[in-house]
Design an enzyme around this catalytic site. Structure first.
Site, PDB file in Angstrom:
ATOM      1  N   GLU A   1      -9.695  -2.339   5.397  1.00 25.38           N
ATOM      2  CA  GLU A   1     -10.366  -2.096   6.638  1.00 25.38           C
ATOM      3  C   GLU A   1     -11.519  -3.017   7.164  1.00 25.38           C
ATOM      4  O   GLU A   1     -12.164  -3.560   5.995  1.00 25.38           O
ATOM      5  CB  GLU A   1     -10.801  -0.496   6.805  1.00 25.38           C
ATOM      6  CG  GLU A   1      -9.452   0.632   6.650  1.00 25.38           C
ATOM      7  CD  GLU A   1      -8.547   0.504   7.950  1.00 25.38           C
ATOM      8  OE1 GLU A   1      -8.743  -0.453   8.560  1.00 25.38           O
ATOM      9  OE2 GLU A   1      -8.009   1.533   7.873  1.00 25.38           O
TER      10      GLU A   1
ATOM     11  N   ASP B   1       0.772  -1.353  -0.089  1.00 20.02           N
ATOM     12  CA  ASP B   1      -0.067  -0.029  -0.180  1.00 20.02           C
ATOM     13  C   ASP B   1       0.884   1.062   0.208  1.00 20.02           C
ATOM     14  O   ASP B   1       1.957   1.293   0.401  1.00 20.02           O
ATOM     15  CB  ASP B   1      -0.962  -0.073   1.249  1.00 20.02           C
ATOM     16  CG  ASP B   1      -0.220  -0.596   2.460  1.00 20.02           C
ATOM     17  OD1 ASP B   1       0.984  -0.472   2.727  1.00 20.02           O
ATOM     18  OD2 ASP B   1      -1.073  -1.119   3.463  1.00 20.02           O
TER      19      ASP B   1
ATOM     20  N   ASN C   1      -7.455  -3.374  14.433  1.00 23.79           N
ATOM     21  CA  ASN C   1      -8.745  -3.558  14.143  1.00 23.79           C
ATOM     22  C   ASN C   1      -8.730  -4.774  13.107  1.00 23.79           C
ATOM     23  O   ASN C   1      -9.929  -4.958  12.550  1.00 23.79           O
ATOM     24  CB  ASN C   1      -9.236  -2.329  13.393  1.00 23.79           C
ATOM     25  CG  ASN C   1      -8.871  -1.903  12.099  1.00 23.79           C
ATOM     26  OD1 ASN C   1      -7.738  -2.517  11.677  1.00 23.79           O
ATOM     27  ND2 ASN C   1      -9.341  -0.867  11.377  1.00 23.79           N
TER      28      ASN C   1
ATOM     29  N   HIS D   1      -7.007  -5.242  10.273  1.00 25.72           N
ATOM     30  CA  HIS D   1      -6.826  -4.684   8.893  1.00 25.72           C
ATOM     31  C   HIS D   1      -5.622  -5.318   8.415  1.00 25.72           C
ATOM     32  O   HIS D   1      -4.680  -5.631   9.127  1.00 25.72           O
ATOM     33  CB  HIS D   1      -6.934  -3.223   8.429  1.00 25.72           C
ATOM     34  CG  HIS D   1      -5.661  -2.544   8.881  1.00 25.72           C
ATOM     35  ND1 HIS D   1      -5.713  -1.112   9.259  1.00 25.72           N
ATOM     36  CD2 HIS D   1      -4.352  -2.806   9.015  1.00 25.72           C
ATOM     37  CE1 HIS D   1      -4.629  -0.664   9.435  1.00 25.72           C
ATOM     38  NE2 HIS D   1      -3.726  -1.652   9.367  1.00 25.72           N
TER      39      HIS D   1
HETATM   40  C1  F6R Z   1       1.611  -1.680   6.171  1.00 35.14           C
HETATM   41  C2  F6R Z   1       0.375  -2.166   6.056  1.00 35.14           C
HETATM   42  C3  F6R Z   1      -0.350  -2.245   7.369  1.00 35.14           C
HETATM   43  C4  F6R Z   1       0.367  -2.385   8.523  1.00 35.14           C
HETATM   44  C5  F6R Z   1      -0.385  -2.551   9.984  1.00 35.14           C
HETATM   45  C6  F6R Z   1       0.453  -2.774  11.155  1.00 35.14           C
HETATM   46  O1  F6R Z   1       2.313  -1.799   4.842  1.00 35.14           O
HETATM   47  O2  F6R Z   1      -0.509  -2.460   4.955  1.00 35.14           O
HETATM   48  O3  F6R Z   1      -1.460  -3.323   7.438  1.00 35.14           O
HETATM   49  O4  F6R Z   1       0.933  -3.879   8.385  1.00 35.14           O
HETATM   50  O5  F6R Z   1      -1.170  -1.191  10.100  1.00 35.14           O
HETATM   51  O6  F6R Z   1       1.133  -1.507  11.303  1.00 35.14           O
HETATM   52  P1  F6R Z   1       2.411  -1.652  12.363  1.00 35.14           P
HETATM   53  O7  F6R Z   1       3.203  -2.549  12.112  1.00 35.14           O
HETATM   54  O8  F6R Z   1       2.915  -0.185  12.372  1.00 35.14           O
HETATM   55  O9  F6R Z   1       1.721  -1.717  13.823  1.00 35.14           O
END
Ligand code: F6R
Length: 240
Positions: A142, A67, A135, A137
């Site tokens: 989401e 992303d 959450n 994701h």
């Molecule tokens: C990152 C992504 C997100 C993160 C998730 C956890 O490219 O797609 O899904 O993997 O938000 O983020 P952290 O590792 O910062 O807790």
């Protein structure tokens, strides 16, 4: 799902890097799906170390990131383009024409999402690395996202913007939109490696491992995939 429980973040990062390194050693032109965020930083550091020790080369490896935020220039310190360069690409021998991220800084985000989706359809990701949102994701899919979703422009959940404001000066600075691989793109990967560390992920990991499949909890889509490895540390496993 294969669950690997480790002691702490250090061990999680080492195990994740070993899995990636083993693939790249076995298949020098491997295609990696990559994630950003706090969780994989240790894994990238360990992969850089392995590269410096001459254990692995990324020369023929291609990559697709999950992303990218909309509206941030590629040079913005919080863009995922910048993150990937500074935390990984600049320190290994990867060829930048084999590196792919969604183009969040173009005027037409929908067109950029379609182009990225097309590239993904032509590729075959050998190993997709994932973090998990508090959450549930994966990528920026989401809660409520259909499991059939392909690459799209997403409006980020307030929970996600709040979780990510630690990387920005304020909540207002966190972009409201991103381009993300959809859940269906993620499920096309040959193998998936999900990493979770810390107490803030304990509830999500409990739901992932003990709960059922529901679009209200995007990571549960992984239960449909035949080759998923989840590495969790003691804190992330604390509610199991
Ligand atoms: C990152 C992504 C997100 C993160 C998730 C956890 O490219 O797609 O899904 O993997 O938000 O983020 P952290 O590792 O910062 O807790």
């Amino acid at each position: 799902m294969k669950i690997i429980k480790v002691k702490d973040y250090e061990e999680l990062s080492a195990r994740a890097a070993e899995i990636v390194a083993e693939l790249v050693q076995r298949k020098e032109d491997a295609c990696l799906g990559l994630a950003t965020g706090g969780t994989p930083l240790g894994m990238y550091r360990k992969l850089i170390e392995k590269h410096r020790l001459g254990e692995i080369s990324f020369k023929n490896v291609s990559t697709f990131n999950l992303d990218e935020y909309c509206e941030l220039e590629k040079t913005h310190p919080q863009s995922y383009h910048h993150y990937m360069r500074t935390n990984f690409f600049n320190h290994v021998d990867i060829e930048m024409d084999k590196v792919h991220l969604p183009e969040g800084d173009t005027a037409d985000h929908e067109a950029a999402a379609q182009r990225y989706n097309q590239l993904l359809k032509e590729a075959r990701i050998d190993l997709q690395v994932l973090g998990i949102g508090s959450n549930g994701h994966i990528g920026f899919n989401e809660p409520g996202t259909p499991f059939s979703q392909e690459t799209f422009v997403v409006r980020l959940a307030e929970k996600t913007r709040n979780d990510n404001k630690r990387f920005f000066n304020s909540l207002e600075e966190v972009p409201e939109h991103a381009i993300t691989m959809g859940i269906n793109n993620i499920l096309q990967a040959e193998a998936i490696l999900l990493l979770a560390s810390g107490k803030s992920k304990a509830e999500a990991i409990h739901k992932l491992i003990k709960g059922g499949m529901t679009e209200e909890f995007p990571a549960s889509a992984l239960k449909n995939h035949k080759n998923v490895t989840v590495i969790i540390d003691e804190e992330a496993a604390s509610l199991l």
